[in-house]
Design a protein around this motif. Structure first.
Motif, PDB file in Angstrom:
ATOM      1  N   GLU A 285       3.693   3.949  12.006  1.00 28.89           N
ATOM      2  CA  GLU A 285       5.058   4.475  11.829  1.00 28.89           C
ATOM      3  C   GLU A 285       5.895   3.514  11.006  1.00 28.89           C
ATOM      4  O   GLU A 285       6.678   3.914  10.155  1.00 28.89           O
ATOM      5  CB  GLU A 285       5.706   4.696  13.203  1.00 28.89           C
ATOM      6  CG  GLU A 285       5.063   5.852  13.952  1.00 28.89           C
ATOM      7  CD  GLU A 285       5.683   6.038  15.325  1.00 28.89           C
ATOM      8  OE1 GLU A 285       6.688   5.355  15.612  1.00 28.89           O
ATOM      9  OE2 GLU A 285       5.155   6.848  16.085  1.00 28.89           O
ATOM     10  N   ASP A 286       5.749   2.219  11.283  1.00 30.10           N
ATOM     11  CA  ASP A 286       6.498   1.222  10.503  1.00 30.10           C
ATOM     12  C   ASP A 286       6.027   1.216   9.059  1.00 30.10           C
ATOM     13  O   ASP A 286       6.805   0.997   8.138  1.00 30.10           O
ATOM     14  CB  ASP A 286       6.295  -0.175  11.102  1.00 30.10           C
ATOM     15  CG  ASP A 286       6.875  -0.244  12.503  1.00 30.10           C
ATOM     16  OD1 ASP A 286       7.783   0.569  12.779  1.00 30.10           O
ATOM     17  OD2 ASP A 286       6.401  -1.083  13.282  1.00 30.10           O
ATOM     18  N   ALA A 287       4.735   1.465   8.896  1.00 30.62           N
ATOM     19  CA  ALA A 287       4.174   1.417   7.552  1.00 30.62           C
ATOM     20  C   ALA A 287       4.780   2.493   6.661  1.00 30.62           C
ATOM     21  O   ALA A 287       4.868   2.335   5.451  1.00 30.62           O
ATOM     22  CB  ALA A 287       2.659   1.597   7.597  1.00 30.62           C
ATOM     23  N   GLN A 288       5.196   3.618   7.270  1.00 27.02           N
ATOM     24  CA  GLN A 288       5.776   4.690   6.456  1.00 27.02           C
ATOM     25  C   GLN A 288       7.049   4.211   5.779  1.00 27.02           C
ATOM     26  O   GLN A 288       7.448   4.722   4.757  1.00 27.02           O
ATOM     27  CB  GLN A 288       6.090   5.913   7.349  1.00 27.02           C
ATOM     28  CG  GLN A 288       4.861   6.544   7.980  1.00 27.02           C
ATOM     29  CD  GLN A 288       3.919   7.115   6.951  1.00 27.02           C
ATOM     30  OE1 GLN A 288       4.354   7.590   5.917  1.00 27.02           O
ATOM     31  NE2 GLN A 288       2.625   7.057   7.223  1.00 27.02           N
ATOM     32  N   GLU A 289       7.718   3.239   6.407  1.00 26.60           N
ATOM     33  CA  GLU A 289       8.967   2.745   5.850  1.00 26.60           C
ATOM     34  C   GLU A 289       8.743   1.605   4.869  1.00 26.60           C
ATOM     35  O   GLU A 289       9.665   1.184   4.195  1.00 26.60           O
ATOM     36  CB  GLU A 289       9.859   2.255   7.004  1.00 26.60           C
ATOM     37  CG  GLU A 289       9.850   3.231   8.152  1.00 26.60           C
ATOM     38  CD  GLU A 289      11.232   3.468   8.720  1.00 26.60           C
ATOM     39  OE1 GLU A 289      12.081   2.632   8.478  1.00 26.60           O
ATOM     40  OE2 GLU A 289      11.402   4.490   9.368  1.00 26.60           O
ATOM     41  N   GLU A 290       7.531   1.087   4.857  1.00 24.15           N
ATOM     42  CA  GLU A 290       7.220  -0.019   3.948  1.00 24.15           C
ATOM     43  C   GLU A 290       7.155   0.496   2.510  1.00 24.15           C
ATOM     44  O   GLU A 290       6.951   1.677   2.271  1.00 24.15           O
ATOM     45  CB  GLU A 290       5.864  -0.633   4.322  1.00 24.15           C
ATOM     46  CG  GLU A 290       5.857  -1.384   5.624  1.00 24.15           C
ATOM     47  CD  GLU A 290       6.443  -2.781   5.499  1.00 24.15           C
ATOM     48  OE1 GLU A 290       6.630  -3.232   4.360  1.00 24.15           O
ATOM     49  OE2 GLU A 290       6.717  -3.401   6.529  1.00 24.15           O
ATOM     50  N   SER A 291       7.314  -0.420   1.600  1.00 29.66           N
ATOM     51  CA  SER A 291       7.087  -0.074   0.197  1.00 29.66           C
ATOM     52  C   SER A 291       5.985  -0.993  -0.321  1.00 29.66           C
ATOM     53  O   SER A 291       5.699  -2.017   0.280  1.00 29.66           O
ATOM     54  CB  SER A 291       8.373  -0.280  -0.631  1.00 29.66           C
ATOM     55  OG  SER A 291       8.749  -1.639  -0.599  1.00 29.66           O
ATOM     56  N   GLY A 292       5.377  -0.633  -1.405  1.00 27.36           N
ATOM     57  CA  GLY A 292       4.333  -1.495  -1.948  1.00 27.36           C
ATOM     58  C   GLY A 292       3.076  -0.726  -2.271  1.00 27.36           C
ATOM     59  O   GLY A 292       3.025   0.504  -2.185  1.00 27.36           O
ATOM     60  N   TRP A 293       2.046  -1.485  -2.633  1.00 26.52           N
ATOM     61  CA  TRP A 293       0.831  -0.857  -3.154  1.00 26.52           C
ATOM     62  C   TRP A 293       0.050  -0.082  -2.114  1.00 26.52           C
ATOM     63  O   TRP A 293      -0.699   0.824  -2.433  1.00 26.52           O
ATOM     64  CB  TRP A 293      -0.057  -1.893  -3.846  1.00 26.52           C
ATOM     65  CG  TRP A 293      -0.437  -3.089  -3.014  1.00 26.52           C
ATOM     66  CD1 TRP A 293       0.214  -4.275  -2.962  1.00 26.52           C
ATOM     67  CD2 TRP A 293      -1.555  -3.196  -2.135  1.00 26.52           C
ATOM     68  NE1 TRP A 293      -0.413  -5.139  -2.109  1.00 26.52           N
ATOM     69  CE2 TRP A 293      -1.522  -4.498  -1.588  1.00 26.52           C
ATOM     70  CE3 TRP A 293      -2.584  -2.352  -1.758  1.00 26.52           C
ATOM     71  CZ2 TRP A 293      -2.467  -4.959  -0.681  1.00 26.52           C
ATOM     72  CZ3 TRP A 293      -3.536  -2.798  -0.854  1.00 26.52           C
ATOM     73  CH2 TRP A 293      -3.474  -4.079  -0.324  1.00 26.52           C
ATOM     74  N   LYS A 294       0.242  -0.416  -0.798  1.00 28.56           N
ATOM     75  CA  LYS A 294      -0.512   0.314   0.231  1.00 28.56           C
ATOM     76  C   LYS A 294      -0.062   1.777   0.324  1.00 28.56           C
ATOM     77  O   LYS A 294      -0.861   2.657   0.671  1.00 28.56           O
ATOM     78  CB  LYS A 294      -0.359  -0.357   1.589  1.00 28.56           C
ATOM     79  CG  LYS A 294      -1.267   0.304   2.631  1.00 28.56           C
ATOM     80  CD  LYS A 294      -1.019  -0.182   4.036  1.00 28.56           C
ATOM     81  CE  LYS A 294      -1.882   0.613   5.009  1.00 28.56           C
ATOM     82  NZ  LYS A 294      -1.615   0.267   6.402  1.00 28.56           N
ATOM     83  N   GLN A 295       1.196   2.026  -0.029  1.00 33.91           N
ATOM     84  CA  GLN A 295       1.745   3.370   0.130  1.00 33.91           C
ATOM     85  C   GLN A 295       1.093   4.403  -0.787  1.00 33.91           C
ATOM     86  O   GLN A 295       1.192   5.591  -0.541  1.00 33.91           O
ATOM     87  CB  GLN A 295       3.265   3.333  -0.130  1.00 33.91           C
ATOM     88  CG  GLN A 295       4.008   2.355   0.747  1.00 33.91           C
ATOM     89  CD  GLN A 295       3.621   2.503   2.218  1.00 33.91           C
ATOM     90  OE1 GLN A 295       3.737   3.586   2.781  1.00 33.91           O
ATOM     91  NE2 GLN A 295       3.148   1.426   2.826  1.00 33.91           N
ATOM     92  N   VAL A 296       0.428   3.944  -1.837  1.00 33.75           N
ATOM     93  CA  VAL A 296      -0.189   4.893  -2.775  1.00 33.75           C
ATOM     94  C   VAL A 296      -1.707   5.002  -2.540  1.00 33.75           C
ATOM     95  O   VAL A 296      -2.437   5.468  -3.412  1.00 33.75           O
ATOM     96  CB  VAL A 296       0.099   4.504  -4.252  1.00 33.75           C
ATOM     97  CG1 VAL A 296       1.571   4.640  -4.552  1.00 33.75           C
ATOM     98  CG2 VAL A 296      -0.401   3.107  -4.577  1.00 33.75           C
ATOM     99  N   HIS A 297      -2.168   4.569  -1.346  1.00 30.32           N
ATOM    100  CA  HIS A 297      -3.621   4.565  -1.094  1.00 30.32           C
ATOM    101  C   HIS A 297      -4.213   5.963  -1.170  1.00 30.32           C
ATOM    102  O   HIS A 297      -5.386   6.126  -1.499  1.00 30.32           O
ATOM    103  CB  HIS A 297      -3.927   3.922   0.272  1.00 30.32           C
ATOM    104  CG  HIS A 297      -3.430   4.729   1.434  1.00 30.32           C
ATOM    105  ND1 HIS A 297      -4.105   5.815   1.939  1.00 30.32           N
ATOM    106  CD2 HIS A 297      -2.304   4.599   2.192  1.00 30.32           C
ATOM    107  CE1 HIS A 297      -3.424   6.316   2.951  1.00 30.32           C
ATOM    108  NE2 HIS A 297      -2.327   5.603   3.126  1.00 30.32           N
ATOM    109  N   GLY A 298      -3.403   6.983  -0.874  1.00 31.21           N
ATOM    110  CA  GLY A 298      -3.925   8.346  -0.913  1.00 31.21           C
ATOM    111  C   GLY A 298      -3.949   8.955  -2.308  1.00 31.21           C
ATOM    112  O   GLY A 298      -4.421  10.083  -2.480  1.00 31.21           O
ATOM    113  N   ASP A 299      -3.427   8.227  -3.272  1.00 28.54           N
ATOM    114  CA  ASP A 299      -3.360   8.766  -4.642  1.00 28.54           C
ATOM    115  C   ASP A 299      -3.985   7.846  -5.681  1.00 28.54           C
ATOM    116  O   ASP A 299      -4.161   8.248  -6.827  1.00 28.54           O
ATOM    117  CB  ASP A 299      -1.897   9.008  -5.035  1.00 28.54           C
ATOM    118  CG  ASP A 299      -1.234  10.042  -4.145  1.00 28.54           C
ATOM    119  OD1 ASP A 299      -1.354  11.232  -4.464  1.00 28.54           O
ATOM    120  OD2 ASP A 299      -0.596   9.652  -3.146  1.00 28.54           O
ATOM    121  N   VAL A 300      -4.295   6.612  -5.288  1.00 29.31           N
ATOM    122  CA  VAL A 300      -4.711   5.611  -6.279  1.00 29.31           C
ATOM    123  C   VAL A 300      -6.039   5.981  -6.943  1.00 29.31           C
ATOM    124  O   VAL A 300      -6.277   5.612  -8.102  1.00 29.31           O
ATOM    125  CB  VAL A 300      -4.776   4.210  -5.623  1.00 29.31           C
ATOM    126  CG1 VAL A 300      -5.982   4.083  -4.703  1.00 29.31           C
ATOM    127  CG2 VAL A 300      -4.773   3.113  -6.669  1.00 29.31           C
TER     128      VAL A 300
END
Length: 608
Positions: A285-300
């Motif tokens: 849940e906290d990760a959803q609020e994070e920004s950065g390279w992990k957030q695009v793991h589903g599209d990279v």
């Protein structure tokens, strides 16, 4: 003594024309028993045409002022006028003689600044003093060349052959270890009994009276047992004062590499380590609020647009990369030295033909990874697209050379042989490579791709695609631009290139710099949540080729003095081939470096 061969090549130092001509086109003395040795593929492609010479001599037999022939040009004869005009045009464009004896270039050695001696593997057919009284090119060497609107032809040569005697080393005979000459312009008073003394041989700019040119030569032999057979080329190579500049170039490149390596190491060891630790510790849940390279793991790993073209480029780039590496490695070992004429080009062409399999394999495997299904189109494009562009460009340049009547024009039979190598060997090997590439499973990605693409947030100026791509090519180009000057000199000014050790070092530095610059920019873009990295990684390092083209344009206007539209088209036509090959080469390096980096970082982060 082996025959001296002659060939007219493009001018040295300052090139006025890129078109070469057969020796007999200039109406020099001809050999009665003229023979043409067979050239290898590299020599033919580089435009080297060798002919036997009328200069005859016997070992250890000195000749003094031996007459070769006399050429007379009658002013009322149109044929003579055209022949003399062609000769004057050659002097005006600074055309050069290139002679070979026992596979050694016959060099013209003269003093330059700082008491250094420079040995040029050619000498001009003559020179010109302009209507304003300005001495051009070789006319500066003699104060007697001072008459306005006058050509001075070098119709006499003093040839000096140095040999190594083997009697003291237990073998009989002698070996040629140096061949030098001094060109002179002499107007002999008596053409039948020349003395090789007198004023310079003037050819007036205006053909108002008959012109008679007597060609003569002198030969002397000198024994020198201090020069070993293995080092007989040293006196030519040592005279080229490039070593200090080369070391400066290497140090300059190493500084760039150290700077980039430091940046990449800092990202890998500190920033990435902290990112991964943070991403793996926080709740989802906290990760959803994070920004950065992990957030695009589903599209990279979402397949790129125009994946077919990208896979074709990468297949061809792999072929060029392996070819370049093997060629430079063999050159470093001494197999492709200047003594083996045409060996470098022959080796490159043969390797390229034989490396169709890796090209087909890489292209097919990546295309399958991108989810492509048109495998026939992929194979055909890999085998035909880039080689077809190069061949079409090359054929057009050859047409221009044919029209110009240049000796550098490739014979029709050689073009057929090149096509046979391409379609008979390279294309089938590409098909074989593609077959194995498609048989293998697609490359497995470390994370799954979402069905719905993620929206990319608003990007700052520096994380937009174009500024990143433009910046990415600067540092790799900074590593090679000094080496590039010597390479262009060897191609267009026909200076010898022998520093393959330096070149191989620069190749390794370029490899590291392209990889690190692309990884660096790829990380910044992923941090900005822009996951379109496939094409960008290829274009970032590939943009170095654009800087190469800009430098080639600068070299054209600052170093060459090209005359005529045909030579200009030839220069930019051949430069375009170099730029395309370099684009595929550097782009492939950047792509695979970035591909490894992205796979690595997403394989160590936890994703639910």
């Amino acid at each position: 003594i082996p025959c001296i061969w002659k060939v007219i090549r493009p001018p040295e130092i300052i090139a006025h024309s890129l078109s070469t001509n057969f020796f007999h086109s200039f109406d020099f003395c001809k050999d009665d028993n003229e023979r043409r040795p067979s050239e290898n593929l590299g020599q033919v492609l580089f435009g080297e045409r060798i002919e036997t010479s009328p200069y005859k001599f016997s070992f250890k037999k000195d000749e003094k002022c031996k007459k070769l022939c006399t050429k007379t040009y009658v002013k009322d004869k149109t044929e003579d006028k055209n022949m003399l005009d062609f000769l004057k045009r050659g002097m005006q464009l600074n055309y050069q003689h290139h002679w070979i004896v026992d596979n050694m270039p016959v060099t013209w050695c003269y003093d330059v600044e700082d008491s250094q001696k420079y040995c040029n593997p050619g000498f001009p057919i003559g020179c010109l003093v302009t209507t304003e009284g300005r001495a051009k090119d070789a006319c500066v060497i003699n104060s007697e060349f001072n008459k306005k609107n006058t050509f001075y032809i070098f119709n006499h040569v003093d040839i000096k052959l140095t040999y190594h005697n083997g009697e003291g080393e237990g073998w009989r005979g002698a070996r040629l270890v140096a061949a030098t000459l001094e060109p002179k312009s002499i107007n002999n008073a008596d053409a039948d009994k020349p003395t090789c003394e007198g004023p310079p041989m003037e050819v007036p700019g205006e053909f108002s009276s008959d012109v008679k040119i007597t060609y003569t030569y002198s030969v002397s032999f000198e024994e020198n047992n201090n020069i070993k057979w293995a080092s007989r080329w040293d006196y030519i190579l040592v005279s080229m004062p490039h070593t200090n500049i080369q070391w400066f170039s290497i140090m300059n490149s190493l500084v760039i590499v150290l700077f980039l390596s430091g940046m990449v190491a800092m990202i890998m060891l500190r920033t990435l380590h902290k990112d991964i630790a943070r991403y793996n510790q926080v709740d989802q849940e906290d990760a959803q609020e994070e920004s950065g390279w992990k957030q695009v793991h589903g599209d990279v790993f979402r397949p790129p647009r125009k994946g077919m073209l990208l896979s074709v480029f990468l297949g061809q780039g792999t072929q060029i990369f392996i070819m370049t590496f093997i060629t430079l490695f063999l050159a470093c070992l001494g197999f492709l030295s200047p003594a083996n004429r045409g060996a470098l080009m022959t080796c490159s062409v043969v390797l390229w033909v034989l490396l169709g399999t890796p090209a087909g394999y890489v292209s097919a495997r990546l295309y399958k990874t991108f989810g492509g299904e048109k495998w026939k189109t992929n194979v055909l494009l890999t085998a035909l697209l880039c080689p077809g562009i190069v061949f079409a460009d090359f054929f057009l340049m050859n047409l221009i050379l044919w029209v110009e009547g240049s000796s550098a024009a490739i014979p029709f039979g050689t073009l057929v042989a090149i096509l046979a190598l391409w379609f008979g060997i390279s294309v089938p090997l590409t098909f074989i490579g593609a077959y194995f590439g498609f048989k293998r499973p697609a490359i497995e990605q470390p994370v799954r791709t979402n069905q719905i693409p993620r929206q990319i947030p608003e990007q700052s100026f520096f994380t937009k695609p174009v500024p990143g791509i433009v910046m990415g090519g600067i540092l790799p180009f900074g590593c090679i631009f000094i080496q590039l000057f010597f390479i262009l000199n060897s191609i267009w000014s026909h200076q010898m290139y022998y520093m393959f050790g330096f070149l191989f070092l620069v190749f390794i530095i370029l490899l590291i710099t392209c990889s690190e610059a692309t990884i660096l920019l790829c990380y910044f873009h992923l941090c900005a949540e822009d996951y379109h990295w496939w094409w960008r990684s290829f274009l970032t390092s590939g943009f170095t080729a654009v800087y190469l083209f800009v430098y080639a344009v600068h070299y054209f206007f600052s170093k060459l003095q090209i005359v005529g539209a045909a030579s200009t088209i030839l220069y930019f036509g051949y430069t375009s081939i170099m730029v395309l090959i370099f684009f595929l080469f550097t782009g492939t390096i950047g792509f695979f470096a970035c591909f490894w980096f992205v796979n690595k970082i997403y394989s160590v982060v936890k994703v639910d």
